[in-house]
Motif scaffolding. Structure first.
Motif, mmCIF file in Angstrom:
data_model
loop_
_atom_site.group_PDB
_atom_site.id
_atom_site.type_symbol
_atom_site.label_atom_id
_atom_site.label_comp_id
_atom_site.label_asym_id
_atom_site.label_seq_id
_atom_site.Cartn_x
_atom_site.Cartn_y
_atom_site.Cartn_z
ATOM 1 N N PRO A 90 10.052 1.327 -1.907
ATOM 2 C CA PRO A 90 11.021 2.370 -2.288
ATOM 3 C C PRO A 90 10.432 3.520 -3.108
ATOM 4 O O PRO A 90 10.668 4.681 -2.773
ATOM 5 N N PRO A 91 9.636 3.257 -4.183
ATOM 6 C CA PRO A 91 9.078 4.391 -4.919
ATOM 7 C C PRO A 91 8.049 5.178 -4.119
ATOM 8 O O PRO A 91 7.929 6.384 -4.282
ATOM 9 N N LYS A 135 9.733 7.677 -2.008
ATOM 10 C CA LYS A 135 10.240 8.812 -2.772
ATOM 11 C C LYS A 135 9.156 9.860 -3.017
ATOM 12 O O LYS A 135 9.457 10.998 -3.378
ATOM 13 N N LEU A 136 7.875 9.479 -2.840
ATOM 14 C CA LEU A 136 6.776 10.416 -3.060
ATOM 15 C C LEU A 136 6.301 11.076 -1.773
ATOM 16 O O LEU A 136 5.401 11.914 -1.806
ATOM 17 N N THR A 137 6.894 10.706 -0.644
ATOM 18 C CA THR A 137 6.393 11.214 0.636
ATOM 19 C C THR A 137 6.865 12.630 0.892
ATOM 20 O O THR A 137 7.878 13.097 0.363
ATOM 21 N N CYS A 138 6.092 13.321 1.718
ATOM 22 C CA CYS A 138 6.482 14.645 2.192
ATOM 23 C C CYS A 138 6.088 14.747 3.665
ATOM 24 O O CYS A 138 5.261 13.975 4.146
ATOM 25 N N ASN A 174 18.725 3.811 0.875
ATOM 26 C CA ASN A 174 18.081 4.127 -0.402
ATOM 27 C C ASN A 174 18.428 5.510 -0.933
ATOM 28 O O ASN A 174 18.024 5.871 -2.038
ATOM 29 N N SER A 175 19.102 6.311 -0.161
ATOM 30 C CA SER A 175 19.440 7.650 -0.618
ATOM 31 C C SER A 175 20.439 7.570 -1.769
ATOM 32 O O SER A 175 21.462 6.898 -1.690
ATOM 33 N N SER A 226 19.326 4.826 -7.768
ATOM 34 C CA SER A 226 18.529 5.098 -8.953
ATOM 35 C C SER A 226 17.330 4.167 -9.016
ATOM 36 O O SER A 226 17.389 3.012 -8.572
ATOM 37 N N LEU A 227 16.238 4.666 -9.598
ATOM 38 C CA LEU A 227 15.062 3.826 -9.780
ATOM 39 C C LEU A 227 15.334 2.697 -10.765
ATOM 40 O O LEU A 227 14.728 1.633 -10.682
ATOM 41 N N ASP A 232 16.661 -0.034 -8.730
ATOM 42 C CA ASP A 232 15.581 -0.607 -7.925
ATOM 43 C C ASP A 232 14.667 -1.493 -8.759
ATOM 44 O O ASP A 232 14.224 -2.547 -8.311
#
Length: 314
Positions: free
Chosen positions: A182-183, A186-189, A263-264, A267-268, A271
């Protein structure tokens, strides 16, 4: 993997719970106890199964492997989590992050398969008692366990390669307890559609399939229990399955909540709590679940303690 400034992301910085620096030492002590308890409990379970002849049965054969895998499962993450709490953040190289991801995925996948195998073992014991010894031979048990390890290796390899071919951009700070999916997402582009499809396919063909095997096995077990006329017989048969069903509920409940949801907007903080449950708390509870609810394990433990006291006397 370029960041916003065009530089290559070569490391990730774990900063879980850093927004509460006053929690550092208390959390370290809590997580340390959560790590040492299952380490001692699972090691004790493996030792008991090896030294006590009454526990040399298929059920305890699978339980011994589950205890070993649980130890490795938590060891892949918790020592790093302890370092994060002490140092208020730890830098992990890209390779170390990928290695950690691979290891906990590997052992977590094996956990899934072993729990499914243990459900099948209970089904054969309860529903096919006359054929139990014939079906669950030593060769068959080793073959099933080898298959679980092989499938876990394949799953971990595919997931790790898939996750770490993603493009990471922006801040490389992971406000999390370890390099989990999951984290990282969140860092992907850029376009991550292919990787997400592979992840979904993994989720569909691992967790739900294992859960299906477990549910079908227990449906047959429950039907067989209801056919037993004596209340004492029903209670005894059910007690042999209760510990396993409790462990299954804890493990798969947290995993399904974590990976098979949208996951949208999550909150972290949420998670992280779930991750602590399935990475730290569940391996800690398993030895107690199987020992406190199992008469044979308790008798083997008392026998081992008595032998230890006797050998220590002058």
């Amino acid at each position: 993997m370029a960041g916003r400034n065009g530089t290559v992301v070569t490391e990730f910085f774990l900063t879980a719970f850093s927004e509460h620096p006053e929690w550092g030492l208390p959390l370290f002590l809590v997580f340390l106890s959560f790590y040492l308890l299952p380490l001692l409990g699972n090691a004790g379970m493996v030792l008991l199964i090896r030294v006590d002849g009454r526990l040399h049965t298929p059920m305890y054969f699978f339980l011994g492997h589950l205890s070993f895998v649980d130890t490795c499962y938590s060891s892949a993450v918790v020592p790093q989590l302890l370092a994060v709490q002490l140092e208020r953040g730890v830098a992990l190289s890209y390779t170390r992050c990928a290695a950690q991801f691979f290891l906990f995925t590997f052992f977590g996948s094996i956990d899934c398969y072993l729990l499914a195998l243990m459900a099948y073992d209970r089904y054969v014991a309860v529903c096919r008692p006359l054929l139990y010894v014939t079906i669950m031979t030593e060769k068959a048990r080793w073959g099933l366990v080898a298959g679980a390890y092989g499938a876990g290796l394949s799953s971990a390899f595919v997931r790790t390669v898939t996750a770490f071919t993603l493009s990471f951009c922006g801040d490389n700070e992971i406000d999390f307890i370890f390099c989990d999916l999951p984290p990282l997402l969140k860092l992907t582009c850029g376009d991550s559609y292919t990787q997400e499809v592979v992840i979904i396919v993994f989720a569909i063909f691992v967790m739900p399939v294992c859960v299906l095997v477990i549910l079908v096995s227990y449906l047959f077990i429950i039907r067989a229990i209801l056919r037993i006329r004596s209340a004492g017989g029903r209670a005894k048969t059910f007690s042999t399955c209760a510990s396993h069903f409790t462990a299954v509920s804890l493990f798969f409940g947290t995993l399904i909540f974590m990976y098979l949801r949208d996951n949208s907007g999550q909150s972290l903080e949420e998670d992280r709590v779930v991750s602590v449950l399935y990475m730290v708390v569940t391996p800690m509870l398993n030895p107690f679940i199987y020992s406190l609810r199992n008469k044979e394990v308790k008798e083997a433990l008392m026998k081992a303690l008595h032998r230890s006291k006797s050998s220590g006397r002058p």
